[in-house]
Design a protein around this motif. Structure first.
Motif, PDB file in Angstrom:
ATOM      1  N   LEU A 198      39.526  74.670   4.125  1.00 35.75           N
ATOM      2  CA  LEU A 198      37.978  73.684   3.738  1.00 35.75           C
ATOM      3  C   LEU A 198      37.200  74.071   2.576  1.00 35.75           C
TER       4      LEU A 198
ATOM      5  N   SER B  10      38.428  74.065  -0.921  1.00 32.52           N
ATOM      6  CA  SER B  10      38.291  73.073  -1.606  1.00 32.52           C
ATOM      7  C   SER B  10      36.955  71.963  -1.362  1.00 32.52           C
ATOM      8  N   LEU B  11      36.343  72.445  -1.322  1.00 36.42           N
ATOM      9  CA  LEU B  11      34.831  71.874  -1.459  1.00 36.42           C
ATOM     10  C   LEU B  11      33.854  73.341  -2.345  1.00 36.42           C
TER      11      LEU B  11
ATOM     12  N   THR C 231      27.642  72.509  -5.599  1.00 33.67           N
ATOM     13  CA  THR C 231      29.714  73.133  -5.933  1.00 33.67           C
ATOM     14  C   THR C 231      29.442  74.501  -6.543  1.00 33.67           C
TER      15      THR C 231
ATOM     16  N   HIS D 173      32.969  69.951  -9.779  1.00 32.25           N
ATOM     17  CA  HIS D 173      34.251  69.929  -9.411  1.00 32.25           C
ATOM     18  C   HIS D 173      34.235  68.302  -9.428  1.00 32.25           C
TER      19      HIS D 173
ATOM     20  N   PHE E 280      35.493  66.038  -5.795  1.00 28.82           N
ATOM     21  CA  PHE E 280      34.698  66.577  -4.454  1.00 28.82           C
ATOM     22  C   PHE E 280      34.761  65.602  -3.776  1.00 28.82           C
TER      23      PHE E 280
ATOM     24  N   THR F 179      36.989  63.031  -3.356  1.00 30.75           N
ATOM     25  CA  THR F 179      38.193  62.940  -2.752  1.00 30.75           C
ATOM     26  C   THR F 179      38.243  64.145  -1.782  1.00 30.75           C
ATOM     27  N   GLU F 180      37.731  65.188  -1.560  1.00 30.62           N
ATOM     28  CA  GLU F 180      38.559  66.323  -1.011  1.00 30.62           C
ATOM     29  C   GLU F 180      37.599  66.078   0.285  1.00 30.62           C
TER      30      GLU F 180
ATOM     31  N   HIS G 293      39.717  64.008   3.191  1.00 34.36           N
ATOM     32  CA  HIS G 293      40.905  65.328   4.143  1.00 34.36           C
ATOM     33  C   HIS G 293      39.804  65.236   5.738  1.00 34.36           C
TER      34      HIS G 293
ATOM     35  N   ARG H   2      44.854  63.167  -0.400  1.00 33.99           N
ATOM     36  CA  ARG H   2      43.755  62.623  -0.842  1.00 33.99           C
ATOM     37  C   ARG H   2      43.718  61.481  -1.688  1.00 33.99           C
TER      38      ARG H   2
ATOM     39  N   SER I 122      44.492  67.809  -7.164  1.00 35.42           N
ATOM     40  CA  SER I 122      44.302  69.393  -6.213  1.00 35.42           C
ATOM     41  C   SER I 122      46.110  70.122  -6.678  1.00 35.42           C
TER      42      SER I 122
ATOM     43  N   SER J  34      47.221  73.397  -7.919  1.00 40.44           N
ATOM     44  CA  SER J  34      47.592  74.628  -6.764  1.00 40.44           C
ATOM     45  C   SER J  34      49.512  74.421  -7.808  1.00 40.44           C
TER      46      SER J  34
END
Lengths: 314, 529
Positions: free
Chosen positions: B140, B143-144, B160, B164, B167, B169-170, B173, B433, B438, B442
């Motif tokens: 978490l 991702s944030l 942040t 971001h 943000f 969409t994160e 989760h 998300r 993302s 990744s």
């Protein structure tokens, strides 16, 4: 007695030490990574640098002997560590799962006794006749059927076709029936064979012939005189069985969704949750040693010769 | 004498058997009414007495909302924003949000929400919840990327550490749930993680780790009250047992059924099966350092040897979609191109153009090196994953490519420690998300969590940089599709299928459909007839 007990304790500590070393080394050498396992299980994403930082913070990058040393030091201080996945105390997790496993152990032992004792006695009493053949067929079935297959078969018949019992879960007597039947039936053959062999051996002894000559009924001879001697090998084996039941049956617990130690072990191994796996193995070791010790005590109670030889079996 | 003994034996055997049957019957008698179906309806239709049983495949040991999905799935906790059925981010606990600058996001919380312990949800409470989440959950926090949080009345401001744009969409989760820290302080962390307090339509009444969660309706829920009074969620990792539980009608909703049992289920008039497209993708990764697959034409040839239709029909029994990229074509940012069909002739032409010739043993070779590949197969939790490499191996063998399959539990670990591989199986949720950024970051940036093979594409990197600076959603979708074009041309991966989620639903269940995201299972709308 005190010497005997202290000797046992020293043996136990040595066995547990080697057990913990072997498990620790095997877990570390096995392919897998707790950080990746946890991330995959939760579909979380950490960059490789963040993964390395997490390994560093958890001490997973340190040499294996250092990791083992710090774990052992904590265990000696009765601190079993924290789960890597849930951050909870390992001891709390084990104690939370233990009651369900004890409950299942009791149920399985009842089923085991209900199946093994009547069949073993009848097989010995009616050697090479219909009851003996029947019990041998049942024992063969029990020994041949894999527990996962039997579990699914029982669920299919009693839960799906008859709708008598729940397919899975725990909490009531009904939930206990199918997992207990699975474990009890799979473990029973060994006991049926041991009891049959023990009784047949004892029934051919002179003191039994003398009892028959005195006109004592056959059932009385069987249950009062022959059974005592025939129970000795069973008591010895029961130590191992009890130990394995108390540490949880991985397959049966997983299939029936039984929240015991077995299902905890399989989940923890999958997630490479080293502290929980180590705690579980150590706990299993203690359970096995205690169960074996209890079986030795049982054997001494049954056989005066063991008591007279200072705890050693003849 | 023998006959008498025999009679005695049968008499006693019969008695033992009867006693055993009586025991089973006694056990069953009490529960006979319980099992015609798990859902029960009480005296009226307002929700009193209505209950439901759900079985999921993943056992959980904690209900900690910041370290698992179950609290949101169970309708206990909620997030600031959520995904709707079209995978669009929509308001939930937050009524509105906006970006003040590239580093600042401002969320305005609804004013009428209380946690299940009665405390009000304001920005300060939400701030405390996020601070706990960031401290307790590394994914978490990663991702944030939060530098600071400010709370002012109902206005929650996040700053942040870097721009971001994804943000919001994160925050979709489940680990970004908003929970009552006051309740945690009152009960202690251990007790709280067994019965977390959120803002959802259901409260936890019981939790047995690894086995089940029991829930009761939250009578002061901020939105429409839940239709059901009680819900039980059970866990079982065995697909056969879950399926038998559904067929026995001991559960109303069962996740991840065994595909081979669907024919039997469909014969039962009371049971339905929903086959929902998931957000997961199975794919092959090619090793950029491999002698063979470093050549684009070899990768393209291998891609043409993946019989996606056969995988869908024969392995997945029709419950999957052939993949043309990491994201499902139905998603707004998914590629609309048709998935590659099996094309052995095309594959052979590509091999010839790459300088390969047929060797004496019928195996293609180049510069004396036979085209023998090592494929790292993922045993994974999805039963189909180990079967896909076998099918590809068979197709490749037909045209003269030898593939050796090595099964491992975690391909990422093997890839990290070894270089002697050519292909590897992978399976990820690629757009959990409602945004593709993302996954692209990744899987295609060096050091990314899904990029153990160190794949690096210069052209793609430029697009990702632009994507990471873009907040406008349509523009993000356009950039994502541009990235997919490059991925399709360079083919560092071969995307294979998007597997479906198979969910069994008893016909008495109403107002409910499983979502592709698998986040929202117990809802206030879920009902039984």
């Amino acid at each position: 007695m005190l010497t005997q007990l202290s000797g046992r304790f020293v043996q136990m500590v040595i066995v547990l030490f080697f057990l913990s070393v072997v498990t620790f080394v095997m877990m570390k050498l096995a392919p897998g990574d707790p950080i990746l396992a946890i991330l995959l299980a939760s579909d979380g994403a950490l960059s490789q640098a963040e993964q390395e930082a997490a390994r560093e913070a958890l001490g997973l990058n340190r040499p294996i002997y250092e990791q083992y040393g710090s774990w052992l030091l904590k265990v000696v201080q009765l601190d079993w560590g924290q789960s890597l996945t849930s951050n909870r105390e390992v001891w709390d997790i084990l104690m939370e799962r233990l009651p369900a496993t004890i409950y299942l152990t009791l149920g399985s032992v009842v089923v085991l006794m209900v199946i093994a004792f009547p069949l073993g006695i009848l097989a010995a009493k009616y050697q090479n006749k219909a009851p003996d053949v029947s019990s041998r067929i049942i024992a063969l079935l029990g020994a041949s059927i894999p527990s996962f297959w039997l579990a699914l078969l029982l669920i299919y018949v009693f839960a799906y076709q008859l709708n008598w019992l729940p397919t899975m879960g725990s909490g009531t007597l009904r939930h206990l029936v199918l997992p207990s039947l699975t474990l009890g039936f799979v473990m029973a053959p060994e006991y049926i064979r041991l009891l049959r062999a023990g009784l047949l051996d004892t029934l051919s002894r002179d003191y039994i012939k003398a009892a028959r000559a005195r006109g004592i009924s056959e059932w009385r001879i069987m249950l009062r005189h022959a059974m005592r001697a025939a129970l000795l090998p069973i008591v010895a084996v029961s130590g191992v069985s009890l130990g394995s039941l108390l540490t949880g049956s991985v397959v049966t617990e997983s299939i029936f969704g039984w929240p015991g130690l077995g299902s905890l072990a399989i989940e923890s191994i999958r997630l490479r949750d080293y502290p929980v796996v180590q705690g579980y193995v150590l706990f299993c070791g203690v359970c096995f040693l205690m169960a074996n010790w209890l079986s030795d005590v049982g054997a001494a109670v049954l056989d005066p010769r063991i008591r007279m030889r200072g705890g050693r079996r003849p | 004498m023998n006959r008498k003994r025999c009679h005695t034996f049968w008499l006693k055997s019969s008695m033992v058997c009867m006693a055993f049957v009586l025991f089973l019957t006694a056990c069953a008698a009490e529960g006979q009414n319980q099992y015609p179906a798990a859902a029960t309806t009480g005296p009226d239709q307002s929700g009193e007495g209505k209950s439901i049983t759900i079985i999921h495949s993943l056992p959980v040991d904690t209900l900690d909302p910041h370290n698992g999905w179950i609290s949101v799935r169970a309708g206990v906790a909620e997030t600031l924003v959520r995904l709707d059925e079209n995978m669009q981010v929509t308001p939930w606990l937050a009524a509105t949000w906006e970006a003040k600058d590239p580093l600042t996001w401002v969320f305005t919380l609804r004013d009428n929400i209380r946690f299940q312990d009665g405390t009000k949800l304001d920005a300060a409470a939400a701030k405390a919840s996020f601070e706990r989440g960031i401290a307790d959950s590394r994914p978490l926090a990663a991702s944030l990327k939060i530098a600071s949080i400010e709370a002012n009345g109902q206005v929650l401001t996040f700053r942040t550490t870097e721009p971001h744009p994804a943000f919001p969409t994160e925050l979709v989760h489940p680990t970004a749930s908003v929970i009552s820290i006051a309740a945690e302080e009152a009960s202690g962390k251990e007790a709280f993680n067994k019965a977390p307090v959120g803002t959802g339509p259901f409260k936890v009444t019981g939790f047995i780790p690894g086995k089940e969660v029991t829930l009761i309706r939250h009578e002061h829920y901020w939105d429409e009250l839940a239709k059901l009074e009680e819900v039980t969620i059970q866990f079982n990792a065995d697909a056969n047992v879950r399926t038998l539980a559904f067929q026995s009608k001991q559960a109303d909703i069962v996740y991840h059924l065994a595909p081979e049992s669907l024919d039997l289920i469909e014969k039962d008039q009371e049971l339905d099966v929903e086959s929902v497209t998931s957000l997961r993708t199975h794919y092959f990764t090619y090793n950029p350092a491999s002698d063979h697959v470093a050549d684009l034409r070899v990768r393209q040839a291998l891609d043409k040897l993946i019989d996606r239709d056969a995988i869908v029909e024969e392995i997945m029994l029709g419950h999957a979609m052939p993949a043309n990229g990491p994201f499902h074509a139905l998603l707004p940012f998914g590629s609309k191109k048709a998935a590659q069909k099996l094309d052995p002739d095309g594959a052979l032409k590509l091999l010839e153009s790459a300088g390969y010739t047929k060797g004496p043993a019928g195996i293609w070779e180049k510069d004396g090196k036979p085209l023998k590949l090592k494929l790292i197969a993922f045993t994974g939790i999805n039963p189909e994953l180990p079967l896909i490499p076998l099918l590809v191996q068979s197709e490749a063998a037909k045209v003269g490519i030898a593939i050796e399959i090595v099964s491992v539990e975690y391909p990422e670990v093997y890839i990290k420690d070894n270089t002697d591989w050519d292909m590897s199986t992978a399976s990820y949720l690629t757009s959990p998300r409602g945004d593709g950024g993302s996954f692209l970051n990744s899987a295609y940036t060096l050091g990314g969590s899904y990029n153990p093979a160190h794949i690096h594409l210069e052209e793609l990197e430029a697009i990702l940089r632009e994507l990471n600076d873009t907040r406008d959603v349509p523009k993000r979708h356009e950039l994502t599709r541009s990235a997919l074009e490059i991925i399709h041309e360079e083919m560092p991966h071969s995307y294979i299928i998007h597997p479906n989620i198979l969910v069994g639903i008893h016909q008495r269940v109403t107002n409910w459909k499983p979502g592709a995201e698998e986040f929202y299972i117990v809802t206030n709308k879920l009902d039984v007839q």
